[in-house]
Motif scaffolding. Structure first.
Motif, short mmCIF file in Angstrom:
data_model
loop_
_atom_site.label_atom_id
_atom_site.label_comp_id
_atom_site.label_asym_id
_atom_site.label_seq_id
_atom_site.Cartn_x
_atom_site.Cartn_y
_atom_site.Cartn_z
N LEU A 61 -8.73 -0.49 -10.48
CA LEU A 61 -8.07 -0.41 -9.26
C LEU A 61 -6.93 0.68 -9.23
O LEU A 61 -6.12 0.37 -10.24
CB LEU A 61 -7.51 -1.53 -8.82
N PRO A 62 -6.74 1.34 -8.16
CA PRO A 62 -7.40 1.65 -6.98
C PRO A 62 -8.26 2.64 -7.13
O PRO A 62 -8.76 3.47 -5.87
CB PRO A 62 -6.10 1.79 -6.11
N PRO A 70 -4.39 -2.22 3.61
CA PRO A 70 -3.39 -1.00 3.62
C PRO A 70 -2.45 -1.21 4.90
O PRO A 70 -3.21 -1.75 6.08
CB PRO A 70 -4.40 0.20 3.70
N LEU A 77 -1.87 -2.27 -9.89
CA LEU A 77 -2.19 -1.07 -9.47
C LEU A 77 -1.42 0.37 -9.98
O LEU A 77 -0.23 0.11 -10.96
CB LEU A 77 -1.94 -0.80 -8.01
N CYS A 98 0.66 -1.27 0.02
CA CYS A 98 -0.10 0.09 -0.07
C CYS A 98 0.81 1.09 -0.03
O CYS A 98 0.58 2.20 0.95
CB CYS A 98 -1.06 0.00 1.24
N ASP A 157 -2.42 8.57 -0.99
CA ASP A 157 -2.33 7.35 -1.75
C ASP A 157 -3.48 6.91 -2.30
O ASP A 157 -4.36 6.53 -1.04
CB ASP A 157 -1.56 6.27 -0.50
N ASN A 166 -9.98 -5.71 -2.56
CA ASN A 166 -10.00 -5.98 -4.13
C ASN A 166 -11.26 -6.66 -4.44
O ASN A 166 -11.67 -6.40 -5.64
CB ASN A 166 -8.76 -6.91 -4.34
N ASP A 218 -4.31 4.07 -3.06
CA ASP A 218 -4.75 2.76 -2.49
C ASP A 218 -5.09 2.68 -1.15
O ASP A 218 -6.16 1.96 -0.67
CB ASP A 218 -3.62 1.84 -2.70
#
Length: 395
Positions: free
Chosen positions: A252-253, A120, A384, A54, A128, A141, A130
């Motif tokens: 994603l993400p 994460p 990602l 992450c 971030d 996911n 993600d």
């Protein structure tokens, strides 16, 4: 042609072993060196595929594996590209070989994953994406995988039974693979009876997280011939292109798509562009393939790859599956290894493992999984942050 040779392929069996990723990668590297019949001292460069948790660096893979094998002065490179890390490591190795910086390069990827779905790390990281999607949506996911599945159902009429057929097909191949984590056939009824994770996907529709490792010894064609490999498998293309703006399908993400008020959508999506670039570089097309290894994070995603690779038209993936084209023994088998359905995710290793499978198939050394007369194959995966790859190998 900018071909390079694949003279060695090796893997550590995948599962949940509870050991350091270094042990898996080192075992895979030694297996690849033995397969190539070369010594570690013959390697001029080592490229390690990193993993991240992450947004944060996990492993300094190139130097870590060089140290584990014994410092010998080789050039070291570490590559991170999420789930495409292994393929980008192959691309980096290929560039070094073609530039004359090394005659032989060892590529290694390995992982030791946490239990359950990826989550994460701690801390506040609003920049971030993600981390942000977990914080804003609480979306693991499988939530994204379910959105993709629902989209296919709405647009093309795919059914949960179609998704189950993918698992049944891949489990049958994985049952024949001694390196796979799950080596048991399953029925459509067993898929339907497994727990719902993210509707419409059930537990057996989604790949697990795994420990494992994979490695390749790549070389110039001259080096291969000097070391007894007169007719090696060759990598002919490595595609790592980025997406094109605007992106109109949730991915994603990300938690939103781009607007199309100023620019029209691109003529093809990101995954299809990966395949197109690989075909153009290789001078081949879908009609030349004998097999494909694709990134089946979920059963529904595999059906999309059929279309993105040009194996069939848009919305025709489920029909291709129903017609038996993509099973072992079919006209164009997909995931002869068993895919992530049978292996699970060991992120830095999986794109390398895909090329290992192509290598064994093109050598005619895949045992009960062998595709007769295989001469060309493609891999495909996506990670990602706009990462993705497709690799074409030929014999």
């Amino acid at each position: 042609m900018n071909d390079i040779a694949v003279i060695g392929a090796g893997m550590h069996p995948w599962g949940k072993w509870g050991r350091s990723f270094v042990s898996y990668g080192t075992a895979a590297a030694r297996a690849a060196l033995a397969d190539a019949d070369v010594q570690w001292s013959d390697i001029g460069s080592i490229v390690g595929a990193d993993t991240m948790r992450c947004g944060y660096p996990g492993y300094v893979a190139g130097a870590t594996f060089a140290q584990a094998l014994g410092w010998q002065g080789a050039r070291v490179t570490s590559v991170y590209a999420a789930c495409a890390s292994g393929a980008q490591a192959i691309g980096a190795a290929r560039a070094q070989i073609l530039a004359g910086l090394a005659d032989a390069v060892l590529v290694v990827g390995a992982d030791s994953t946490p239990k359950g779905f990826f989550a994460p790390a701690g801390g506040e990281r609003p920049g971030d994406p993600d981390w942000l999607r977990f914080r804003v949506l609480g979306a693991t996911n499988p939530a994204y995988f379910a959105l993709y599945a629902r989209r296919r159902m709405a647009l093309y009429g795919d059914t949960v039974e179609d998704f189950a057929r993918v698992k049944v097909k891949n489990a049958a191949a994985g049952a024949l693979n001694p390196l796979a984590r799950y080596r048991k056939t399953v029925t459509a009824e067993e898929v339907a009876a497994s727990a719902v994770v993210a509707d419409p996907l059930r537990l057996l529709d989604i790949c697990a997280t795994s420990d494992g490792g994979a490695a390749l010894v790549l070389s110039s064609l001259d080096f291969a011939r000097r070391h007894g490999h007169a007719d090696p498998v060759r990598i002919r293309a490595v595609s790592t292109v980025s997406p094109t703006y605007p992106r109109v399908v949730l991915d994603l993400p990300d938690i939103a798509t781009d607007a199309t008020t100023a620019l029209a959508p691109p003529p093809q999506g990101f995954k299809a562009s990966l395949a197109r670039a690989a075909y153009e570089e290789a001078g081949l097309g879908p009609e030349d393939l004998a097999l494909a290894e694709v990134y089946d994070l979920s059963t529904a995603l595999e059906l999309e790859w059929y279309e993105d690779l040009g194996l069939c038209g848009t919305g025709e993936g489920a029909k291709l599956l129903r017609d038996g084209v993509t099973r072992l023994g079919g006209a164009l088998p997909v995931n002869t290894s068993g895919g992530l359905a049978s292996f699970g995710e060991a992120v830095p290793a999986q794109a390398i493992a895909q090329v290992c499978e192509l290598t064994w198939q093109l050598r005619g050394a895949a045992g009960d999984r062998q595709v007769p007369g295989a001469r060309a194959g493609i891999t495909a995966n996506q990670g990602l942050f706009g990462h993705g790859s497709a690799v074409v190998a030929v014999r």
